[in-house]
Design a protein around this motif. Structure first.
Motif, mmCIF file in Angstrom:
data_model
loop_
_atom_site.group_PDB
_atom_site.id
_atom_site.type_symbol
_atom_site.label_atom_id
_atom_site.label_comp_id
_atom_site.label_asym_id
_atom_site.label_seq_id
_atom_site.Cartn_x
_atom_site.Cartn_y
_atom_site.Cartn_z
ATOM 1 N N GLY A 1 27.343 5.066 32.812
ATOM 2 C CA GLY A 1 27.558 4.610 34.180
ATOM 3 C C GLY A 1 26.504 5.135 35.129
ATOM 4 N N CYS A 2 25.964 6.310 34.840
ATOM 5 C CA CYS A 2 24.903 6.879 35.684
ATOM 6 C C CYS A 2 23.538 6.316 35.329
ATOM 7 N N VAL A 3 23.344 6.074 34.028
ATOM 8 C CA VAL A 3 22.006 5.696 33.551
ATOM 9 C C VAL A 3 21.693 4.229 33.798
ATOM 10 N N LEU A 4 22.686 3.340 33.584
ATOM 11 C CA LEU A 4 22.405 1.913 33.677
ATOM 12 C C LEU A 4 21.856 1.481 35.039
ATOM 13 N N PRO A 5 22.399 1.975 36.159
ATOM 14 C CA PRO A 5 21.802 1.585 37.445
ATOM 15 C C PRO A 5 20.339 2.008 37.562
ATOM 16 N N LEU A 6 20.006 3.179 36.982
ATOM 17 C CA LEU A 6 18.619 3.631 37.032
ATOM 18 C C LEU A 6 17.714 2.718 36.207
ATOM 19 N N TYR A 7 18.214 2.286 35.042
ATOM 20 C CA TYR A 7 17.429 1.350 34.241
ATOM 21 C C TYR A 7 17.238 0.025 34.979
ATOM 22 N N GLY A 8 18.267 -0.408 35.703
ATOM 23 C CA GLY A 8 18.123 -1.637 36.487
ATOM 24 C C GLY A 8 17.040 -1.496 37.537
ATOM 25 N N THR A 9 17.004 -0.324 38.194
ATOM 26 C CA THR A 9 15.968 -0.064 39.195
ATOM 27 C C THR A 9 14.579 -0.070 38.563
ATOM 28 N N ILE A 10 14.474 0.553 37.377
ATOM 29 C CA ILE A 10 13.178 0.599 36.678
ATOM 30 C C ILE A 10 12.714 -0.813 36.339
ATOM 31 N N ARG A 11 13.634 -1.650 35.841
ATOM 32 C CA ARG A 11 13.255 -3.022 35.484
ATOM 33 C C ARG A 11 12.757 -3.779 36.702
ATOM 34 N N ARG A 12 13.454 -3.605 37.830
ATOM 35 C CA ARG A 12 13.033 -4.305 39.049
ATOM 36 C C ARG A 12 11.659 -3.823 39.512
ATOM 37 N N GLU A 13 11.431 -2.503 39.409
ATOM 38 C CA GLU A 13 10.142 -1.970 39.835
ATOM 39 C C GLU A 13 9.021 -2.432 38.915
ATOM 40 N N ILE A 14 9.302 -2.516 37.613
ATOM 41 C CA ILE A 14 8.292 -3.021 36.672
ATOM 42 C C ILE A 14 7.978 -4.480 36.973
ATOM 43 N N SER A 15 9.021 -5.277 37.251
ATOM 44 C CA SER A 15 8.814 -6.688 37.574
ATOM 45 C C SER A 15 7.977 -6.832 38.836
ATOM 46 N N ALA A 16 8.284 -6.017 39.866
ATOM 47 C CA ALA A 16 7.511 -6.067 41.113
ATOM 48 C C ALA A 16 6.073 -5.634 40.890
ATOM 49 N N ALA A 17 5.892 -4.606 40.045
ATOM 50 C CA ALA A 17 4.537 -4.133 39.748
ATOM 51 C C ALA A 17 3.728 -5.203 39.037
ATOM 52 N N ASN A 18 4.368 -5.920 38.103
ATOM 53 C CA ASN A 18 3.676 -6.999 37.394
ATOM 54 C C ASN A 18 3.293 -8.134 38.341
ATOM 55 N N THR A 19 4.205 -8.447 39.275
ATOM 56 C CA THR A 19 3.916 -9.491 40.260
ATOM 57 C C THR A 19 2.736 -9.098 41.131
ATOM 58 N N ASN A 20 2.739 -7.826 41.577
ATOM 59 C CA ASN A 20 1.631 -7.342 42.416
ATOM 60 C C ASN A 20 0.315 -7.351 41.649
ATOM 61 N N LEU A 21 0.378 -6.998 40.353
ATOM 62 C CA LEU A 21 -0.830 -6.993 39.532
ATOM 63 C C LEU A 21 -1.376 -8.404 39.359
ATOM 64 N N SER A 22 -0.482 -9.366 39.143
ATOM 65 C CA SER A 22 -0.919 -10.756 39.003
ATOM 66 C C SER A 22 -1.565 -11.246 40.293
ATOM 67 N N GLY A 23 -0.964 -10.888 41.429
ATOM 68 C CA GLY A 23 -1.541 -11.276 42.716
ATOM 69 C C GLY A 23 -2.908 -10.661 42.931
#
Length: 210
Positions: A35-57
């Motif tokens: 219950g503590c870890v899963l929200p953190l993994y969700g945050t990491i996934r979102r940050e990775i997705s945003a980082a990939n979008t920024n890199l593509s731009g």
């Protein structure tokens, strides 16, 4: 938190529950840990997705910079293979432009005035062709336009409009004169042959004006 901070937080959370596993029921402890870890993994996934979008731009912006002439803002000759691939499907008109007596302008008025002439000429070309046409600074004072318009009458009107726009002296007191040549690129034709033909026609026109 940064991606590294989030990763460390996940790791630390798991370590705490592993260390305390002997003091609580294993199943309940791991449920709490998840219950503590899963929200953190969700945050990491979102940050990775945003980082990939920024890199593509950033990659798109970098490619655009590489394909642009820094002085005039036009496309440079690096894009010609791509432009020709697009144009050869339906055919196009290839126009080759060269400024007359450009060396004399540079020598007599200075390179800043010469640069201003290139900028002014580039702007005039851009103003007299459509957004679907490709206006390219080929090299030095040479410019290439690839237009889908193959009507000789329409092309002639555009050339006249460019000539008329440049007849008057600019703020630097310089009139810009140019020579041009054109060639037809038939559908499925050889772009290099069309470019050479337009270049050759331009040099013939320049010799006739000398």
């Amino acid at each position: 938190l940064s991606l590294l901070d989030n990763h460390l937080a996940v790791h630390a959370t798991i370590q705490r529950f592993v260390a305390g596993d002997s003091s609580c029921e294993a199943g309940a402890g791991w449920m709490i840990a998840l219950g503590c870890v899963l929200p953190l993994y969700g945050t990491i996934r979102r940050e990775i997705s945003a980082a990939n979008t920024n890199l593509s731009g950033a990659q798109v912006q970098l490619q655009d910079l590489l394909n642009r002439d820094q002085l005039t803002g036009l496309l440079n000759r690096r894009v010609l293979p791509t432009v020709f691939r697009e144009a050869s499907d339906n055919g196009a008109t290839v126009l080759f432009f060269d400024l007359d007596q450009f060396k004399t302008i540079n020598d007599g008025h200075g390179h800043q005035v010469g640069d201003n002439c290139l900028i002014r000429f580039a702007r005039t070309l851009r103003d007299n062709f459509t957004s679907g046409d490709r206006v390219i600074r080929y090299a030095g004072d040479e410019f290439v336009v690839i237009t889908q318009d193959t009507s000789p009458e329409t092309i002639a009107r555009r050339i006249d409009a460019i000539d008329h726009a440049l007849r008057h002296e600019g703020d630097d007191g310089v009139c810009i004169r140019f020579s041009h040549g054109q060639a037809t690129l038939p559908a499925g034709g050889d772009p290099e042959l069309a470019l050479k033909a337009a270049d050759h026609a331009m040099y013939k026109a320049k010799a006739a004006r000398a």
